[in-house]
Design a protein around this motif. Structure first.
Motif, PDB file in Angstrom:
ATOM      1  N   ILE A  89       0.940  -1.143  -0.119  1.00  0.00           N
ATOM      2  CA  ILE A  89       0.028  -0.064   0.141  1.00  0.00           C
ATOM      3  C   ILE A  89       0.841   1.469  -0.099  1.00  0.00           C
ATOM      4  CG2 ILE A  89      -1.628   1.359   1.247  1.00  0.00           C
ATOM      5  CD1 ILE A  89      -2.869  -1.432   2.294  1.00  0.00           C
ATOM      6  N   VAL A  90       0.767   2.179  -0.946  1.00  0.00           N
ATOM      7  CA  VAL A  90       1.267   3.353  -1.202  1.00  0.00           C
ATOM      8  C   VAL A  90       0.708   4.613  -0.693  1.00  0.00           C
ATOM      9  CG1 VAL A  90       3.341   2.859  -2.668  1.00  0.00           C
ATOM     10  CG2 VAL A  90       1.066   3.312  -3.371  1.00  0.00           C
ATOM     11  N   GLN A  91      -0.781   4.297  -0.702  1.00  0.00           N
ATOM     12  CA  GLN A  91      -1.418   5.347  -0.128  1.00  0.00           C
ATOM     13  C   GLN A  91      -2.858   4.832   0.508  1.00  0.00           C
ATOM     14  OE1 GLN A  91      -3.102   9.108  -2.763  1.00  0.00           O
ATOM     15  NE2 GLN A  91      -4.768   8.076  -2.023  1.00  0.00           N
ATOM     16  N   ARG A  92      -2.886   4.984   1.666  1.00  0.00           N
ATOM     17  CA  ARG A  92      -4.159   4.479   2.337  1.00  0.00           C
ATOM     18  C   ARG A  92      -5.389   4.978   1.801  1.00  0.00           C
ATOM     19  NH1 ARG A  92      -3.415   1.075   5.988  1.00  0.00           N
ATOM     20  NH2 ARG A  92      -1.280   1.154   7.192  1.00  0.00           N
ATOM     21  N   LYS A  93      -6.538   4.240   1.782  1.00  0.00           N
ATOM     22  CA  LYS A  93      -7.820   4.854   1.436  1.00  0.00           C
ATOM     23  C   LYS A  93      -8.257   6.090   2.375  1.00  0.00           C
ATOM     24  CE  LYS A  93     -11.960   2.929   2.344  1.00  0.00           C
ATOM     25  NZ  LYS A  93     -13.008   2.165   2.551  1.00  0.00           N
ATOM     26  N   ARG A  94      -8.736   7.041   1.800  1.00  0.00           N
ATOM     27  CA  ARG A  94      -9.142   8.414   2.574  1.00  0.00           C
ATOM     28  C   ARG A  94     -10.785   8.314   2.507  1.00  0.00           C
ATOM     29  NH1 ARG A  94      -5.026  11.834   0.758  1.00  0.00           N
ATOM     30  NH2 ARG A  94      -3.154  11.408   2.019  1.00  0.00           N
ATOM     31  N   SER A  95     -11.535   8.710   3.391  1.00  0.00           N
ATOM     32  CA  SER A  95     -12.927   8.899   3.401  1.00  0.00           C
ATOM     33  C   SER A  95     -13.363   9.890   4.368  1.00  0.00           C
ATOM     34  CB  SER A  95     -13.646   7.641   3.885  1.00  0.00           C
ATOM     35  OG  SER A  95     -13.117   7.075   4.979  1.00  0.00           O
ATOM     36  N   LEU A  96     -14.511  10.540   4.003  1.00  0.00           N
ATOM     37  CA  LEU A  96     -15.354  11.549   4.809  1.00  0.00           C
ATOM     38  C   LEU A  96     -16.466  11.284   4.917  1.00  0.00           C
ATOM     39  CD1 LEU A  96     -14.302  14.579   4.581  1.00  0.00           C
ATOM     40  CD2 LEU A  96     -16.178  14.792   2.727  1.00  0.00           C
ATOM     41  N   THR A  97     -16.789  11.510   6.244  1.00  0.00           N
ATOM     42  CA  THR A  97     -18.050  11.233   7.007  1.00  0.00           C
ATOM     43  C   THR A  97     -18.788  12.578   6.965  1.00  0.00           C
ATOM     44  OG1 THR A  97     -17.073   9.335   8.239  1.00  0.00           O
ATOM     45  CG2 THR A  97     -19.390   9.962   8.942  1.00  0.00           C
ATOM     46  N   ARG A  98     -20.274  12.376   6.338  1.00  0.00           N
ATOM     47  CA  ARG A  98     -20.965  13.692   6.413  1.00  0.00           C
ATOM     48  C   ARG A  98     -22.325  13.319   6.983  1.00  0.00           C
ATOM     49  NH1 ARG A  98     -23.953  14.708   1.908  1.00  0.00           N
ATOM     50  NH2 ARG A  98     -23.435  12.868   0.348  1.00  0.00           N
ATOM     51  N   THR A  99     -23.001  14.117   7.895  1.00  0.00           N
ATOM     52  CA  THR A  99     -24.245  13.964   8.204  1.00  0.00           C
ATOM     53  C   THR A  99     -25.668  14.612   7.523  1.00  0.00           C
ATOM     54  OG1 THR A  99     -23.396  13.764  10.327  1.00  0.00           O
ATOM     55  CG2 THR A  99     -25.837  14.396  10.347  1.00  0.00           C
ATOM     56  N   THR A 100     -26.360  13.815   6.938  1.00  0.00           N
ATOM     57  CA  THR A 100     -27.282  14.234   5.966  1.00  0.00           C
ATOM     58  C   THR A 100     -28.732  13.861   6.305  1.00  0.00           C
ATOM     59  OG1 THR A 100     -27.576  14.222   3.507  1.00  0.00           O
ATOM     60  CG2 THR A 100     -26.994  12.246   4.358  1.00  0.00           C
ATOM     61  N   PRO A 101     -29.502  14.579   6.009  1.00  0.00           N
ATOM     62  CA  PRO A 101     -31.098  14.426   6.503  1.00  0.00           C
ATOM     63  C   PRO A 101     -31.464  13.766   5.684  1.00  0.00           C
ATOM     64  CG  PRO A 101     -30.850  16.693   5.581  1.00  0.00           C
ATOM     65  CD  PRO A 101     -29.444  15.952   5.350  1.00  0.00           C
ATOM     66  N   ILE A 102     -32.005  12.308   5.923  1.00  0.00           N
ATOM     67  CA  ILE A 102     -32.745  11.500   5.168  1.00  0.00           C
ATOM     68  C   ILE A 102     -34.270  11.050   5.175  1.00  0.00           C
ATOM     69  CG2 ILE A 102     -30.456  10.271   4.957  1.00  0.00           C
ATOM     70  CD1 ILE A 102     -31.673   7.995   7.215  1.00  0.00           C
ATOM     71  N   GLY A 103     -34.712  11.718   6.212  1.00  0.00           N
ATOM     72  CA  GLY A 103     -36.372  11.531   6.379  1.00  0.00           C
ATOM     73  C   GLY A 103     -36.945  12.508   7.333  1.00  0.00           C
ATOM     74  N   THR A 104     -38.372  12.784   7.184  1.00  0.00           N
ATOM     75  CA  THR A 104     -38.815  13.920   7.589  1.00  0.00           C
ATOM     76  C   THR A 104     -40.373  13.409   7.969  1.00  0.00           C
ATOM     77  OG1 THR A 104     -39.229  16.235   8.119  1.00  0.00           O
ATOM     78  CG2 THR A 104     -39.556  15.428   5.933  1.00  0.00           C
ATOM     79  N   ILE A 105     -41.164  14.133   8.848  1.00  0.00           N
ATOM     80  CA  ILE A 105     -42.555  14.133   9.169  1.00  0.00           C
ATOM     81  C   ILE A 105     -42.927  15.297   9.682  1.00  0.00           C
ATOM     82  CG2 ILE A 105     -42.228  12.899  11.606  1.00  0.00           C
ATOM     83  CD1 ILE A 105     -44.743  11.335  10.552  1.00  0.00           C
ATOM     84  N   ARG A 106     -44.187  15.560   9.817  1.00  0.00           N
ATOM     85  CA  ARG A 106     -44.657  16.884  10.395  1.00  0.00           C
ATOM     86  C   ARG A 106     -45.981  16.710  11.032  1.00  0.00           C
ATOM     87  NH1 ARG A 106     -46.902  21.519   6.179  1.00  0.00           N
ATOM     88  NH2 ARG A 106     -48.803  20.675   5.836  1.00  0.00           N
ATOM     89  N   LEU A 107     -46.143  17.127  12.161  1.00  0.00           N
ATOM     90  CA  LEU A 107     -47.442  17.181  12.977  1.00  0.00           C
ATOM     91  C   LEU A 107     -48.067  18.608  12.917  1.00  0.00           C
ATOM     92  CD1 LEU A 107     -49.094  15.522  14.854  1.00  0.00           C
ATOM     93  CD2 LEU A 107     -47.591  15.971  16.704  1.00  0.00           C
ATOM     94  N   VAL A 108     -49.420  18.741  12.539  1.00  0.00           N
ATOM     95  CA  VAL A 108     -49.929  19.897  12.601  1.00  0.00           C
ATOM     96  C   VAL A 108     -51.160  20.054  13.350  1.00  0.00           C
ATOM     97  CG1 VAL A 108     -51.307  21.638  10.991  1.00  0.00           C
ATOM     98  CG2 VAL A 108     -49.471  20.006   9.923  1.00  0.00           C
ATOM     99  N   PRO A 109     -51.103  21.201  14.434  1.00  0.00           N
ATOM    100  CA  PRO A 109     -51.938  21.401  15.198  1.00  0.00           C
ATOM    101  C   PRO A 109     -53.525  21.526  14.597  1.00  0.00           C
ATOM    102  CG  PRO A 109     -50.638  23.136  15.335  1.00  0.00           C
ATOM    103  CD  PRO A 109     -50.147  22.563  14.290  1.00  0.00           C
ATOM    104  N   PHE A 110     -54.473  21.385  15.504  1.00  0.00           N
ATOM    105  CA  PHE A 110     -55.840  22.027  15.123  1.00  0.00           C
ATOM    106  C   PHE A 110     -55.778  23.343  15.383  1.00  0.00           C
ATOM    107  CE2 PHE A 110     -57.057  22.307  19.528  1.00  0.00           C
ATOM    108  CZ  PHE A 110     -56.228  21.455  20.166  1.00  0.00           C
TER     109      PHE A 110
END
Ligand SMILES: CC(C)(COP(=O)(O)OP(=O)(O)OC[C@H]1O[C@@H](n2cnc3c(N)ncnc32)[C@H](O)[C@@H]1OP(=O)(O)O)[C@@H](O)C(=O)NCCC(=O)NCCS
Length: 262
Positions: A89-110
């Motif tokens: 191995i002459v260069q190790r694998k480099r990686s990046l971790t990012r946080t991303t929104p994947i789901g949502t829901i909403r609750l509407v009052p009366f």
């Protein structure tokens, strides 16, 4: 997806500067980040995938609603591993971790606008919205599970980014919103001292709206069975209607709440 997905809550917030014609990432910095993230998911799912016009995705219920967003940590390789001719191995694998929104829901009052008419077809029109952002208290037509008067909360805009479906993310969202409502049953009850009896559609104190666990959803027909799994029943008398070119049904569930109203 790597790591455990986590969930964030956003209560009612001031979204007066949200520009419905612009994408979430183009909004001003006064808009809460959690809401921008929710709209990012909704743009990907409802606007790009289901072809709802961008300006119809945001509505005046968004400011008075509670929102939940699920995030995932995504690991992407930025530089692959490199080996020389001998396999060292002459260069190790480099990686990046990012946080991303994947789901949502909403609750509407009366209170809510009247139930859609069975067989109707409509598209959202922002010019028809109540300028205060909250519709008036009305007596609606009675349906199978709603007498037309009882206050109910409404779950909706549930969406999970395509690549993350089938892993229980929607279930996490629905459970989070439902348990939160069960634990905070008085959150949406209006204050008589702030609003006054007339605005609440009440002439006697026993007519002041109090939430007693009734929860509604306007479900896209293709996910009706998923809502059934989460305890909702289809309200036959609400019928079906076409909203933004997508067929919907009305469903209800009475949630057990900690202290039912007397
Ligand atoms: C509907 C949606 C939110 C489901 O998200 P998801 O994260 O894949 O759902 P989950 O993995 O939590 O699955 C929930 C349940 O529904 C079932 N389910 C999910 N998608 C399904 C499908 N397309 N067909 C049949 N059942 C399905 C799962 O089997 C699961 O049941 P289980 O808990 O008994 O295993 C997602 O498909 C989506 O965003 N669709 C486009 C937007 C949409 O239609 N929103 C609904 C508006 S009412």
């Amino acid at each position: 997806m790597s790591g455990t997905p986590f969930i964030t809550f956003l209560g009612p917030s001031n979204l007066s500067e949200y520009d419905r014609k612009k994408s979430p990432h183009e909004q001003t910095s006064t808009i809460p980040k959690t809401f921008i993230d929710a709209m990012e998911v909704r743009e990907q799912v409802f606007v790009e995938e289901q072809h709802v016009p961008l300006e119809n995705e945001f509505d005046s219920d968004d400011a008075r609603a509670c929102h939940w967003v699920v995030y995932a940590s995504i690991n992407t390789t930025t530089d692959p591993e490199v080996k020389d001719a001998d396999g060292n191995i002459v260069q190790r694998k480099r990686s990046l971790t990012r946080t991303t929104p994947i789901g949502t829901i909403r609750l509407v009052p009366f209170p809510h606008a009247p139930h859609p008419e069975p067989g109707s077809k409509f598209t959202f029109d922002s010019s028809e919205e109540d300028s205060t952002g909250t519709p008036p208290y009305i007596v609606d037509r009675a349906t199978t599970y709603h007498d037309g008067v009882e206050p109910y909360i409404k779950l909706g805009r549930i969406a999970v980014v395509k690549e993350f479906r089938g892993a229980g993310v929607a279930k996490i969202l629905a459970n989070a919103a439902i348990s939160w409502a069960q634990q905070n049953p008085k959150f949406f009850n209006p204050s008589v001292t702030e609003l006054g009896m007339e605005k609440l559609g009440a002439t006697r104190t026993d007519q002041i709206p109090v939430w007693n666990g009734l929860c509604c959803v306007h479900a896209q027909e293709q996910v009706e069975n998923t809502w059934v799994k989460w305890g909702f029943k289809t309200d036959k008398e609400m019928g079906t209607w076409d909203e933004e070119g997508i067929m919907h049904v009305g469903m209800f569930q009475r949630l057990k709440i900690e202290k039912p109203a007397s």
